[in-house]
Write an enzyme that holds these catalytic residues in place. Sequence first.
Site, PDB file in Angstrom:
ATOM      1  N   HIS A 195       0.814  -1.212   0.000  1.00 38.85           N
ATOM      2  CA  HIS A 195       0.000   0.000   0.000  1.00 38.85           C
ATOM      3  C   HIS A 195       0.856   1.274   0.000  1.00 38.85           C
ATOM      4  O   HIS A 195       0.343   2.351  -0.253  1.00 38.85           O
ATOM      5  CB  HIS A 195      -0.988  -0.012   1.174  1.00 38.85           C
ATOM      6  CG  HIS A 195      -2.153  -0.918   0.919  1.00 38.85           C
ATOM      7  ND1 HIS A 195      -3.234  -0.548   0.164  1.00 38.85           N
ATOM      8  CD2 HIS A 195      -2.393  -2.204   1.300  1.00 38.85           C
ATOM      9  CE1 HIS A 195      -4.101  -1.553   0.097  1.00 38.85           C
ATOM     10  NE2 HIS A 195      -3.615  -2.571   0.779  1.00 38.85           N
ATOM     11  N   HIS A 222      -4.547  -8.808  -3.688  1.00 39.97           N
ATOM     12  CA  HIS A 222      -5.476  -9.192  -2.623  1.00 39.97           C
ATOM     13  C   HIS A 222      -6.168 -10.520  -2.941  1.00 39.97           C
ATOM     14  O   HIS A 222      -6.419 -11.323  -2.042  1.00 39.97           O
ATOM     15  CB  HIS A 222      -6.483  -8.073  -2.363  1.00 39.97           C
ATOM     16  CG  HIS A 222      -5.864  -6.882  -1.709  1.00 39.97           C
ATOM     17  ND1 HIS A 222      -5.319  -5.831  -2.413  1.00 39.97           N
ATOM     18  CD2 HIS A 222      -5.640  -6.583  -0.395  1.00 39.97           C
ATOM     19  CE1 HIS A 222      -4.806  -4.941  -1.575  1.00 39.97           C
ATOM     20  NE2 HIS A 222      -4.980  -5.372  -0.346  1.00 39.97           N
ATOM     21  N   GLU A 326     -11.488   0.204  -4.978  1.00 41.20           N
ATOM     22  CA  GLU A 326     -10.615   0.437  -3.806  1.00 41.20           C
ATOM     23  C   GLU A 326     -11.094   1.640  -2.999  1.00 41.20           C
ATOM     24  O   GLU A 326     -11.255   1.470  -1.781  1.00 41.20           O
ATOM     25  CB  GLU A 326      -9.161   0.629  -4.251  1.00 41.20           C
ATOM     26  CG  GLU A 326      -8.240   0.765  -3.042  1.00 41.20           C
ATOM     27  CD  GLU A 326      -6.775   0.893  -3.423  1.00 41.20           C
ATOM     28  OE1 GLU A 326      -6.466   1.214  -4.577  1.00 41.20           O
ATOM     29  OE2 GLU A 326      -5.945   0.668  -2.526  1.00 41.20           O
ATOM     30  N   HIS A 381     -12.314  -8.851   1.996  1.00 37.64           N
ATOM     31  CA  HIS A 381     -11.655  -8.927   0.695  1.00 37.64           C
ATOM     32  C   HIS A 381     -12.233 -10.022  -0.186  1.00 37.64           C
ATOM     33  O   HIS A 381     -12.197  -9.931  -1.415  1.00 37.64           O
ATOM     34  CB  HIS A 381     -10.143  -9.020   0.852  1.00 37.64           C
ATOM     35  CG  HIS A 381      -9.525  -7.647   0.923  1.00 37.64           C
ATOM     36  ND1 HIS A 381      -9.279  -6.899  -0.204  1.00 37.64           N
ATOM     37  CD2 HIS A 381      -9.188  -6.860   1.978  1.00 37.64           C
ATOM     38  CE1 HIS A 381      -8.788  -5.721   0.144  1.00 37.64           C
ATOM     39  NE2 HIS A 381      -8.732  -5.671   1.466  1.00 37.64           N
TER      40      HIS A 381
END
Length: 649
Positions: A195, A222, A326, A381
């Site tokens: 990130h 992810h 996102e 996720h």
Amino acid sequence: ADKEFLVRQREVLRLLNKVHEPNRFKEQAELGRSYDPTAHFSKYKNAVPVKRMVKEYMAGHMLPRGAIFTLFNNKHREEMITVFESFFFAEDWDTFYRTACWARDRVNEGQFIYALSLAVLHREDTRGIVLPPAYEIYPHLFVNSEVIHAAYKAKMRQEPAVVRMNFTGTIRNPEQRVAYLGEDVGMNSHHSHWHMDFPFWWKQEEYGVHKDRKGELFYYMHHQLIARFDAERLSNDLPIVEPLYWDEKIVDGFYPQTTYRVGGEFPARPDNFEFHDLEHIKVKDMMDYTRRIREAISQQAVVTRTGEMVSLNNTQGIDILGCMVEPSHDSKHPEYYGALHNYGHIMLGQITDPKGKFNMPPGVMEHFETATRDPAFFRLHKYIDNLFKLHKDLLPHYTMEELGFNGVTIQDLTVDDLVTYFEDFDIDMLNALDDTAELQDVDIKARVRRLNHKPFSVQVTVNSERDAMAVVRIFLAPKYDWFGQEIPINEKRLYMIEIDKFVTKVNKGTTVVQRKSSESSVTIPDRETTKVLTKRVEEALQGKTTYMVNKDVRHCGYPDRLLLPKGKKDGMIFTMYVIVTDYETEKVNDLPYDYEYGGAISYCGTLAGHKYPVNKPMGFPFDRQIDGDNFCTPNMFQKDVIITFKDTI
Ligand code: CUO
């Protein structure tokens, strides 16, 4: 390395040393006091941020030192971005360094660390500089409260100590069986660095640093984390993880038993908790965003802010969708599609105190350093991933032409024994403990258990009608589900974990391609400790040793120890897939061997500014639907392999 580089590396390490204490390095502390950014505005490519930073600081508007910083809080983040931009837009190293010294003793510690790390990772004049491992900069986010208390005791007694850290919870909580993954410090470090390499707030145009296929990487990295979590679950007789839903109870609670440096314990969530409206985010918003995203997926087009339609019906669709879900700064229409994923983190992080009545600190989900500790991370996720799956399932199946490689056949695949085990690992706690004038630093370590595997290699025997450059992709998936049923290929593809992806030459005739686990494009080795790194730099500065700079050094990368899932004591069957394809048809860059970039491209993409080296979708060929059982073309090979977990080796 030249002296200049070594000095920069040393100063960065010093700037990140015990940021909660006043700067103990005299020269930096002095510069911090004497430097006046307002007298040097011409030294910034864009002086707006540094002006704002100084002004806000002087007015006492910034997050104070000692307070908890979270990237998910708009105000915290905006301030951090101002600090980052002040660093990033500094015209030369000198200005950057002085600005950093100024901020070091003024700006909130969390904001400072984040902004400085981001600047070091993205400035040209700091390329190759290594940051200390995140778990050494702020161990509080990586080890539990018990360890911190014990470490303090040891420091008070002035005795060196090694404190054993156990996984959170007890065996009465079945989820604890996979806590070794969610709580793995290397895995959390990988996730937080991912990130940092792909910040959702990154302003590509303004910064002039393009992040190639950022949205797709968000999906793919992810997706792989979940597939890997599922492989660990099956290894521990747990069913695969289920997505969560906004209107359903979250069956499994989570007690992090982790403490902030200042500000108390991380909030816990009891079993069967429900989502609640927060002050600024409502449960209904989450459902609305989901509905709109689903609509976009089913009509294979998203609507932009200006009302245009952008097609998703192509290989770039996933990139657009990733940015939108996102969402990143590049979302086509953030007002309409919202912030499904980021808000999901906040909803979970604040679930036990939704109205802020008790002034609880942020939850583990509100830091990338701690998020995967909560099993609900994987559930959130998975929910997100299922949206991506909906999109991928609408794309046409790969044709034989897209899958094949004319004249190239895999004849055989052999794999060494695959053995996993647990081992001890020590984390240096020096940074976690406050200094007091009277007490010297003593060696205090937290000892954690972590998964590892024996090194192995894979040999692929390839027959080719001509000399060719080939891309080799290696995947692994569990063969049986939780019920012991063989998983059909169209489902198995969802649990496929990537092991490696690389370019190699195959000669006319037969070539045996050998690849070691240590070479994997998914992983990086253990990060060097601050102590060892500092010593190496000092010795090189004194001319005692040489220091090799790796300009492509990566901080992001799945830990090499975790390349294989744990498997079982009696052995667990997985299927390994290898596919070789034609590099000439998928290469993006002109350089012949443009494929390393620090060696973690599979999940971490390329370093800032570089293009991702191949144009096939990430996860190819398993990212799209597969018909029937006859999937393998001659350039593919599949083989059952066994992963055996040994208590000791
Ligand atoms: Cu990495 Cu949700 O994006 O944690």
